[in-house]
Design an enzyme around this catalytic site. Structure first.
Site, PDB file in Angstrom:
ATOM      1  N   GLY A  31      54.613 -34.499-138.636  1.00 50.90           N
ATOM      2  CA  GLY A  31      53.674 -33.389-138.440  1.00 50.90           C
ATOM      3  C   GLY A  31      54.336 -32.094-138.029  1.00 50.90           C
ATOM      4  O   GLY A  31      55.547 -31.935-138.161  1.00 50.90           O
ATOM      5  N   ALA A  32      53.501 -31.153-137.492  1.00 57.36           N
ATOM      6  CA  ALA A  32      53.941 -29.761-137.247  1.00 57.36           C
ATOM      7  C   ALA A  32      54.552 -29.253-138.556  1.00 57.36           C
ATOM      8  O   ALA A  32      55.691 -28.791-138.601  1.00 57.36           O
ATOM      9  CB  ALA A  32      54.902 -29.668-136.075  1.00 57.36           C
ATOM     10  N   GLY A  36      59.255 -26.578-145.340  1.00 57.71           N
ATOM     11  CA  GLY A  36      60.204 -27.635-145.707  1.00 57.71           C
ATOM     12  C   GLY A  36      59.451 -28.907-146.063  1.00 57.71           C
ATOM     13  O   GLY A  36      59.639 -29.503-147.134  1.00 57.71           O
ATOM     14  N   HIS A  37      58.549 -29.322-145.150  1.00 53.16           N
ATOM     15  CA  HIS A  37      57.720 -30.500-145.434  1.00 53.16           C
ATOM     16  C   HIS A  37      56.923 -30.291-146.717  1.00 53.16           C
ATOM     17  O   HIS A  37      56.809 -31.188-147.561  1.00 53.16           O
ATOM     18  CB  HIS A  37      56.694 -30.742-144.316  1.00 53.16           C
ATOM     19  CG  HIS A  37      57.280 -31.072-142.978  1.00 53.16           C
ATOM     20  ND1 HIS A  37      57.158 -30.253-141.901  1.00 53.16           N
ATOM     21  CD2 HIS A  37      57.958 -32.160-142.543  1.00 53.16           C
ATOM     22  CE1 HIS A  37      57.726 -30.802-140.846  1.00 53.16           C
ATOM     23  NE2 HIS A  37      58.228 -31.965-141.210  1.00 53.16           N
ATOM     24  N   MET A 184      64.385 -24.861-141.699  1.00 53.70           N
ATOM     25  CA  MET A 184      63.070 -25.058-141.103  1.00 53.70           C
ATOM     26  C   MET A 184      63.026 -26.407-140.405  1.00 53.70           C
ATOM     27  O   MET A 184      63.576 -27.397-140.921  1.00 53.70           O
ATOM     28  CB  MET A 184      61.992 -24.985-142.173  1.00 53.70           C
ATOM     29  CG  MET A 184      61.853 -23.582-142.676  1.00 53.70           C
ATOM     30  SD  MET A 184      60.394 -23.391-143.683  1.00 53.70           S
ATOM     31  CE  MET A 184      60.572 -21.676-144.101  1.00 53.70           C
ATOM     32  N   SER A 185      62.406 -26.429-139.240  1.00 53.32           N
ATOM     33  CA  SER A 185      62.298 -27.672-138.477  1.00 53.32           C
ATOM     34  C   SER A 185      61.108 -27.538-137.540  1.00 53.32           C
ATOM     35  O   SER A 185      60.848 -26.438-137.020  1.00 53.32           O
ATOM     36  CB  SER A 185      63.578 -27.875-137.652  1.00 53.32           C
ATOM     37  OG  SER A 185      63.345 -28.820-136.630  1.00 53.32           O
ATOM     38  N   SER A 186      60.401 -28.640-137.319  1.00 54.27           N
ATOM     39  CA  SER A 186      59.269 -28.602-136.383  1.00 54.27           C
ATOM     40  C   SER A 186      59.758 -28.165-135.001  1.00 54.27           C
ATOM     41  O   SER A 186      59.035 -27.521-134.243  1.00 54.27           O
ATOM     42  CB  SER A 186      58.626 -29.979-136.281  1.00 54.27           C
ATOM     43  OG  SER A 186      58.283 -30.433-137.570  1.00 54.27           O
ATOM     44  N   ARG A 187      60.995 -28.515-134.679  1.00 55.72           N
ATOM     45  CA  ARG A 187      61.542 -28.174-133.354  1.00 55.72           C
ATOM     46  C   ARG A 187      61.749 -26.666-133.186  1.00 55.72           C
ATOM     47  O   ARG A 187      61.863 -26.191-132.063  1.00 55.72           O
ATOM     48  CB  ARG A 187      62.850 -28.919-133.110  1.00 55.72           C
ATOM     49  CG  ARG A 187      62.644 -30.404-132.871  1.00 55.72           C
ATOM     50  CD  ARG A 187      63.940 -31.085-132.479  1.00 55.72           C
ATOM     51  NE  ARG A 187      63.710 -32.454-132.053  1.00 55.72           N
ATOM     52  CZ  ARG A 187      63.665 -33.499-132.870  1.00 55.72           C
ATOM     53  NH1 ARG A 187      63.842 -33.327-134.158  1.00 55.72           N
ATOM     54  NH2 ARG A 187      63.448 -34.710-132.397  1.00 55.72           N
TER      55      ARG A 187
HETATM   56  P1  AMP Z   1      59.978 -34.856-139.866  1.00 55.34           P
HETATM   57  O1  AMP Z   1      58.552 -34.494-139.730  1.00 55.34           O
HETATM   58  O2  AMP Z   1      60.908 -33.933-139.127  1.00 55.34           O
HETATM   59  O3  AMP Z   1      60.229 -36.316-139.636  1.00 55.34           O
HETATM   60  O4  AMP Z   1      60.331 -34.593-141.391  1.00 55.34           O
HETATM   61  C1  AMP Z   1      59.621 -35.217-142.429  1.00 55.34           C
HETATM   62  C2  AMP Z   1      60.413 -35.063-143.698  1.00 55.34           C
HETATM   63  O5  AMP Z   1      60.571 -33.681-144.000  1.00 55.34           O
HETATM   64  C3  AMP Z   1      61.833 -35.650-143.567  1.00 55.34           C
HETATM   65  O6  AMP Z   1      62.150 -36.328-144.775  1.00 55.34           O
HETATM   66  C4  AMP Z   1      62.685 -34.428-143.369  1.00 55.34           C
HETATM   67  O7  AMP Z   1      64.018 -34.598-143.814  1.00 55.34           O
HETATM   68  C5  AMP Z   1      61.951 -33.406-144.223  1.00 55.34           C
HETATM   69  N1  AMP Z   1      62.268 -32.038-143.785  1.00 55.34           N
HETATM   70  C6  AMP Z   1      62.260 -31.565-142.523  1.00 55.34           C
HETATM   71  N2  AMP Z   1      62.669 -30.280-142.511  1.00 55.34           N
HETATM   72  C7  AMP Z   1      62.951 -29.937-143.792  1.00 55.34           C
HETATM   73  C8  AMP Z   1      63.425 -28.737-144.426  1.00 55.34           C
HETATM   74  N3  AMP Z   1      63.692 -27.648-143.745  1.00 55.34           N
HETATM   75  N4  AMP Z   1      63.590 -28.765-145.762  1.00 55.34           N
HETATM   76  C9  AMP Z   1      63.310 -29.891-146.491  1.00 55.34           C
HETATM   77  N5  AMP Z   1      62.873 -31.041-145.944  1.00 55.34           N
HETATM   78  C10 AMP Z   1      62.690 -31.072-144.613  1.00 55.34           C
END
Ligand code: AMP
Length: 283
Positions: A31-32, A36-37, A184-187
């Site tokens: 989530g968040a 990217g997601h 991009m990152s949720s963090r």
């Molecule tokens: P997470 O919610 O952080 O577990 O991420 C869910 C999926 O989205 C995972 O497969 C991550 O590798 C992918 N993801 C997260 N950030 C990015 C990003 N900036 N670009 C592409 N994929 C991403």
């Protein structure tokens, strides 16, 4: 978009879609949601007849409790974003249904657990292995999409699905970045504007490593140059920087022609830990 919250509801949905021989694409997330997601979700929508996204903040993969409790949650915004781009199903399982017995099952991914994220986050990949196994088992997708941003996680999941004969194709999707270069990152939601500015140096440090290798510098020397760059950035604490072969993640000592190279880093800013990597080939 259907929102399914129980194991029974996702099972009966999947059963019906399988009877219609629909091709199912799956994107597991915590989530968040950011662009990217959404790039994974858009790819899944394009390549399959049904797209399922899960949101589940998986406590089993957090090795620090404060990282789990501080993990951003924006469910209603996430739901709107998914609806807008045409996702078919949002699967929102509960912790109690996913982990009714405080599961003690552990995974050991061998070498992959001893390097980089494995070394700095003990138990993390075991937790990833457990949740991904459970979700793949429930959703039974034809294809599942994971970001190359988490390159080591992608390698772990490829190993998991191959070793356990999961009938699923795993697809890696390129990292989506802010215009500053920050992945991009949720963090990132936990970073101040100043911290975001500082974090943009992570990509610069990675590109510096790539430039050094392109100028025929040896990997060890290129690594030293990039590490020296990171050491000069105030407020950014580098945890590791490794130059590895992109699939095996084995460290590269001597570059071979057409070898796919990845430079991977983890760095800490205040109390936020960020990871990133770039991959390329030298001709
Ligand atoms: P997470 O919610 O952080 O577990 O991420 C869910 C999926 O989205 C995972 O497969 C991550 O590798 C992918 N993801 C997260 N950030 C990015 C990003 N900036 N670009 C592409 N994929 C991403």
């Amino acid at each position: 978009m259907k929102v399914l919250k129980s194991i029974n509801s996702i099972r009966s949905f999947i059963q019906k879609e399988k009877l219609k021989s629909r091709k199912i694409g799956f994107v597991p997330t915590m989530g968040a949601l950011h662009d990217g997601h959404l790039s994974l979700v858009k790819k899944s929508i394009k390549e399959n007849q049904i797209c399922i996204v899960s949101i589940f903040v998986n406590q089993a993969q957090f090795n620090k409790i404060e990282d789990f409790t501080n993990y951003p949650q924006t469910i209603s915004e996430d739901q709107k974003k998914l609806e807008t781009i045409g996702c078919d199903v949002l699967f929102l399982p509960s912790h109690d249904e996913i982990y009714p017995n405080n599961d003690s099952l552990k995974f050991n991914f061998g070498f992959l657990e001893t390097i980089m994220e494995g070394q700095y986050r003990p138990g993390h990949f075991s937790g990833v292995g457990l949740i991904v196994s459970k979700l793949l088992n429930l959703v039974q997708p034809n294809v599942a999409y994971f970001g190359e941003k988490d390159l080591q996680q992608l390698a772990v999941i490829k190993k998991l699905t191959k070793d356990l004969n999961f009938n699923v194709e795993i697809i890696g999707v390129p990292t989506v970045r802010e215009s500053s270069g920050l992945a991009m990152s949720s963090r990132n939601l936990r970073l101040s504007n100043k911290e975001k500015e500082i974090s943009a140096n992570i990509y610069k440090g990675l590109k510096l490593g790539e430039e050094c290798l392109r100028s025929t510098m040896k990997p060890l020397e290129a690594k030293e140059k990039s590490v020296a760059f990171f050491d000069k950035i105030n407020g950014l604490n580098l945890e590791y920087l490794e130059i590895v072969e992109s699939n095996s993640l084995l460290p590269i000592k001597v570059i071979k022609p057409n070898q796919s190279i990845s430079i991977c880093v983890a760095a800490i800013l205040g109390n936020v830990r960020l990871i990133d990597n770039i991959s390329f080939t030298l001709n």
